[in-house]
Design a protein around this motif. Structure first.
Motif, PDB file in Angstrom:
ATOM      1  N   THR A 149      41.364  10.612  15.273  1.00 28.68           N
ATOM      2  CA  THR A 149      40.451  11.485  14.531  1.00 28.68           C
ATOM      3  C   THR A 149      40.816  12.953  14.738  1.00 28.68           C
ATOM      4  N   GLY A 150      41.160  13.305  15.979  1.00 27.72           N
ATOM      5  CA  GLY A 150      41.604  14.678  16.248  1.00 27.72           C
ATOM      6  C   GLY A 150      42.825  15.034  15.426  1.00 27.72           C
ATOM      7  N   LEU A 151      43.725  14.073  15.275  1.00 32.42           N
ATOM      8  CA  LEU A 151      44.920  14.269  14.462  1.00 32.42           C
ATOM      9  C   LEU A 151      44.537  14.560  13.011  1.00 32.42           C
ATOM     10  N   LEU A 152      43.584  13.794  12.498  1.00 27.87           N
ATOM     11  CA  LEU A 152      43.134  13.981  11.116  1.00 27.87           C
ATOM     12  C   LEU A 152      42.510  15.364  10.924  1.00 27.87           C
ATOM     13  N   ALA A 153      41.743  15.820  11.910  1.00 24.60           N
ATOM     14  CA  ALA A 153      41.133  17.144  11.812  1.00 24.60           C
ATOM     15  C   ALA A 153      42.194  18.240  11.734  1.00 24.60           C
ATOM     16  N   LEU A 154      43.280  18.084  12.498  1.00 25.14           N
ATOM     17  CA  LEU A 154      44.352  19.074  12.440  1.00 25.14           C
ATOM     18  C   LEU A 154      45.014  19.081  11.067  1.00 25.14           C
ATOM     19  N   PHE A 155      45.186  17.912  10.476  1.00 27.67           N
ATOM     20  CA  PHE A 155      45.724  17.871   9.114  1.00 27.67           C
ATOM     21  C   PHE A 155      44.807  18.625   8.152  1.00 27.67           C
ATOM     22  N   GLY A 156      43.493  18.467   8.325  1.00 25.88           N
ATOM     23  CA  GLY A 156      42.565  19.203   7.479  1.00 25.88           C
ATOM     24  C   GLY A 156      42.713  20.710   7.625  1.00 25.88           C
ATOM     25  N   VAL A 157      42.898  21.167   8.856  1.00 28.34           N
ATOM     26  CA  VAL A 157      43.097  22.601   9.102  1.00 28.34           C
ATOM     27  C   VAL A 157      44.363  23.086   8.407  1.00 28.34           C
ATOM     28  N   LEU A 158      45.384  22.234   8.370  1.00 27.87           N
ATOM     29  CA  LEU A 158      46.613  22.632   7.681  1.00 27.87           C
ATOM     30  C   LEU A 158      46.379  22.840   6.186  1.00 27.87           C
ATOM     31  N   GLY A 159      45.359  22.181   5.617  1.00 30.34           N
ATOM     32  CA  GLY A 159      45.009  22.455   4.228  1.00 30.34           C
ATOM     33  C   GLY A 159      44.537  23.890   4.057  1.00 30.34           C
ATOM     34  N   PHE A 160      43.736  24.381   5.012  1.00 32.89           N
ATOM     35  CA  PHE A 160      43.332  25.788   4.999  1.00 32.89           C
ATOM     36  C   PHE A 160      44.541  26.704   5.209  1.00 32.89           C
TER      37      PHE A 160
ATOM     38  N   ALA B 140      55.741   9.750  16.345  1.00 35.92           N
ATOM     39  CA  ALA B 140      56.277  10.749  15.418  1.00 35.92           C
ATOM     40  C   ALA B 140      55.182  11.639  14.843  1.00 35.92           C
ATOM     41  N   VAL B 141      54.049  11.052  14.475  1.00 37.76           N
ATOM     42  CA  VAL B 141      52.972  11.845  13.876  1.00 37.76           C
ATOM     43  C   VAL B 141      52.354  12.783  14.904  1.00 37.76           C
ATOM     44  N   PHE B 142      52.071  12.282  16.097  1.00 38.46           N
ATOM     45  CA  PHE B 142      51.450  13.139  17.106  1.00 38.46           C
ATOM     46  C   PHE B 142      52.374  14.286  17.506  1.00 38.46           C
ATOM     47  N   VAL B 143      53.666  14.003  17.709  1.00 35.63           N
ATOM     48  CA  VAL B 143      54.606  15.048  18.122  1.00 35.63           C
ATOM     49  C   VAL B 143      54.805  16.062  17.008  1.00 35.63           C
ATOM     50  N   SER B 144      55.063  15.574  15.792  1.00 36.85           N
ATOM     51  CA  SER B 144      55.358  16.493  14.694  1.00 36.85           C
ATOM     52  C   SER B 144      54.154  17.342  14.327  1.00 36.85           C
ATOM     53  N   LEU B 145      52.965  16.752  14.299  1.00 38.52           N
ATOM     54  CA  LEU B 145      51.794  17.525  13.909  1.00 38.52           C
ATOM     55  C   LEU B 145      51.454  18.584  14.948  1.00 38.52           C
ATOM     56  N   THR B 146      51.584  18.255  16.221  1.00 38.13           N
ATOM     57  CA  THR B 146      51.332  19.249  17.270  1.00 38.13           C
ATOM     58  C   THR B 146      52.269  20.438  17.107  1.00 38.13           C
ATOM     59  N   ALA B 147      53.560  20.155  16.879  1.00 36.21           N
ATOM     60  CA  ALA B 147      54.530  21.243  16.718  1.00 36.21           C
ATOM     61  C   ALA B 147      54.250  22.049  15.455  1.00 36.21           C
ATOM     62  N   VAL B 148      53.946  21.363  14.355  1.00 35.97           N
ATOM     63  CA  VAL B 148      53.695  22.060  13.088  1.00 35.97           C
ATOM     64  C   VAL B 148      52.460  22.943  13.189  1.00 35.97           C
ATOM     65  N   THR B 149      51.396  22.430  13.779  1.00 32.95           N
ATOM     66  CA  THR B 149      50.168  23.218  13.896  1.00 32.95           C
ATOM     67  C   THR B 149      50.401  24.474  14.726  1.00 32.95           C
ATOM     68  N   TRP B 150      51.106  24.323  15.833  1.00 33.48           N
ATOM     69  CA  TRP B 150      51.381  25.478  16.696  1.00 33.48           C
ATOM     70  C   TRP B 150      52.214  26.521  15.957  1.00 33.48           C
ATOM     71  N   LEU B 151      53.265  26.100  15.264  1.00 37.66           N
ATOM     72  CA  LEU B 151      54.125  27.039  14.570  1.00 37.66           C
ATOM     73  C   LEU B 151      53.413  27.708  13.396  1.00 37.66           C
ATOM     74  N   VAL B 152      52.607  26.934  12.656  1.00 37.50           N
ATOM     75  CA  VAL B 152      51.884  27.508  11.517  1.00 37.50           C
ATOM     76  C   VAL B 152      50.901  28.567  11.980  1.00 37.50           C
ATOM     77  N   LEU B 153      50.130  28.264  13.032  1.00 36.74           N
ATOM     78  CA  LEU B 153      49.165  29.242  13.530  1.00 36.74           C
ATOM     79  C   LEU B 153      49.868  30.495  14.054  1.00 36.74           C
ATOM     80  N   GLU B 154      51.018  30.299  14.688  1.00 26.13           N
ATOM     81  CA  GLU B 154      51.749  31.457  15.198  1.00 26.13           C
ATOM     82  C   GLU B 154      52.262  32.324  14.055  1.00 26.13           C
ATOM     83  N   ARG B 155      52.801  31.705  13.016  1.00 26.16           N
ATOM     84  CA  ARG B 155      53.389  32.482  11.924  1.00 26.16           C
ATOM     85  C   ARG B 155      52.344  33.118  11.022  1.00 26.16           C
ATOM     86  N   LEU B 156      51.159  32.538  10.965  1.00 22.72           N
ATOM     87  CA  LEU B 156      50.117  33.089  10.101  1.00 22.72           C
ATOM     88  C   LEU B 156      49.158  34.009  10.835  1.00 22.72           C
TER      89      LEU B 156
END
Length: 512
Positions: free
Chosen positions: A283-294, A197-213
């Motif tokens: 660890t890669g997952l954690l780094a993506l969460f950090g980017v979402l803070g930005f 769930a975490v790997f799938v959801s975070l991948t989708a969220v990161t892609w959508l956030v970067l696209e919308r921003l």
């Protein structure tokens, strides 16, 4: 407020976790008599895939996935110390966990304090190792509930008042029942759902956030504009604190009872080495969460005062469609249930093995030990819930900061003891006392900051400074005690007394 599709998806994820917990008995079912090893360590039977899910799901907690982006949201680049810290963790786990597993399996040790007891022949040293682990674990357990509440409140899923408290109690009641019945097997099967769930959801969220921003460039430019240009890079004065915090945190994490419990449940050292090599995926997952803070900064999210950990959940709630937002909130909630269950099991096991059996009831049967451990596990969960409801969030955070400093002070007895038995147990006990006192003083003096100033503008991690004092006292004390001819306890392990590494045959459940 949460929409219907988000709530439905969230409930589906939680329901899936509950169904998996019910099936935990099917994970390597055992016909053996009840034993603490079977309940707390799943009979040391977990292969590489299950161990990877369990160890990763235990190390990377829900609070980590909210605190790191929250720190990035509020402080910028300093938050990313968590990335090198978890990278450093992997080779340490590769070296230490397999070696510790071999000794523990060969002598029937269930806790790390059991190892200390056998290595040094010192019940007092084993007792302080066990109590330090329990003391450091309890606020960490409470933080998992805080992580759940922060995420669900930001997403509008957590009702206010008594209704919200009932939601929290219901979530942990299901976990408590599953853990009571099936022990470590319950969080093991749930950890698989957490990972997917975490790997799938975070991948989708990161892609959508970067696209919308507007892409990564726009995200970092927007974050820099809100933080101030230098906040996206470390200033020279921040580098010692950053480096020592990463190193000290990595050394401390491997001493936590819940991490070692997950490691002891593997079926052999080869499995642990394979898992250590594969852990950087988390660890890669954690780094993506950090980017979402930005990304939350760039999107103009305004987190509540003192509640920066809610920034990413608020970002998800604002930008994501309902089903995906529900999946993210469900994944983070399940992400808290896994480490919370393992923490309660580890604390209960440490109490039974190294306090109850050692000092209260030495002749307790295996069945009675399991019964007491189950009861203590329930009490620890109930205590964490009461703590969250009764005290301020900052109290749990402050205690957890102290817990990281405290747990690091058992490193000489455990990790150093794996390679040399030269340190005298009384000297180790004195070093532990000095390290605990010094670390606590430094953290409290700085207003519960884990980074402390040592003069001339130098700032370092308080736990590492205390560990250095601890080692100095242990080494100097050993020299003095040896000159005085003070005897030490019998070493019951087959480890060398000097700092040498002997090749030993591979052992594991699949070779028995």
């Amino acid at each position: 407020m949460a929409d219907g599709t988000m709530t439905a998806t969230f409930l589906a994820v939680i329901g899936g976790a509950s169904l998996l917990a019910v099936t935990a008995r099917r994970l390597h079912p055992s016909d053996r008599l009840p034993s603490l090893e079977g309940w707390a360590l799943a009979d040391r039977s977990l292969g590489p895939v299950w161990t990877w899910f369990l160890l990763g799901g235990t190390i990377f907690t829900a609070y980590t996935f909210t605190a790191v982006p929250g720190l990035a949201y509020g402080n910028g680049a300093a938050a990313f110390f968590a990335v090198p810290y978890t990278v450093i963790l992997c080779p340490l786990a590769f070296v230490l966990l397999g070696r510790l597993w071999t000794v523990a399996r060969g002598h029937g040790y269930v806790t790390v304090a059991d190892f200390v007891r056998g290595r040094y022949g010192s019940p007092p040293l084993a007792l302080v190792v066990a109590l330090t682990g329990i003391l450091a674990t309890m606020p960490y357990l409470a933080l998992q509930l805080l992580g759940i509440r922060a995420v669900l409140t930001a997403g509008g899923v957590y009702p206010r008042g008594a209704a919200g408290d009932l939601v929290m109690v219901a979530l942990f009641a299901g976990l408590a029942v599953a853990t009571y019945r099936h022990g470590l097997r319950a969080p093991t099967v749930i950890s698989a759902l957490k990972g997917v769930a975490v790997f799938v959801s975070l991948t989708a969220v990161t892609w959508l956030v970067l696209e919308r921003l507007g892409g990564p460039g726009a995200v970092f430019e927007g974050a820099a504009a809100r933080l101030g240009g230098r906040a996206l890079a470390l200033a020279p004065a921040q580098q010692p604190a950053y480096a020592t915090l990463a190193l000290g945190s990595a050394l401390a994490l491997l001493m936590y009872p819940h991490v070692l419990t997950a490691g002891f449940a593997a079926d052999g050292p080869r499995t642990l080495r394979k898992v250590s090599v594969a852990l950087p995926a988390w660890t890669g997952l954690l780094a993506l969460f950090g980017v979402l803070g930005f990304a939350a900064l760039a999107a103009g999210v305004r987190a509540p005062e003192g509640g920066a950990e809610a920034a990413v959940p608020m970002l998800v709630d604002r930008l994501m469609p309902g089903p995906l937002a529900g999946l993210v909130f469900g994944a983070i909630t399940v992400g808290a249930l896994v480490p919370a269950a393992v923490m309660s099991i580890a604390a209960a096991t440490g109490f039974v093995r190294n306090v109850y059996v050692e000092y209260v009831h030495p002749t307790a049967t295996p069945k009675r030990q399991v019964r007491i451990a189950k009861a203590v596990s329930l009490i620890s969960k109930a205590g964490a819930v009461a703590f969250v409801f009764g005290l301020r969030d900052q109290d749990a955070i402050n205690l957890q900061l102290l817990g990281g400093v405290w747990i690091l002070q058992i490193f000489p007895a455990v990790a150093v003891g794996l390679f040399t038995g030269r340190l005298h147990p009384r000297a180790l006990l004195a070093g532990w006392g000095v390290g605990m006192a010094a670390g606590t003083y430094l953290v409290v003096r700085e207003g519960f900051s884990s980074v402390v100033g040592l003069g001339s503008g130098l700032e370092i991690y308080a736990g590492l400074a205390a560990l250095v004092l601890n080692l100095i006292v242990a080494v100097a004390g050993t020299a003095v005690l040896e000159r005085l001819g003070v005897p030490r306890g019998a070493d019951l392990t087959d480890l060398p007394s000097r700092l040498t590494v002997r090749r030993r045959p591979e052992t594991g459940a699949n070779q028995q």
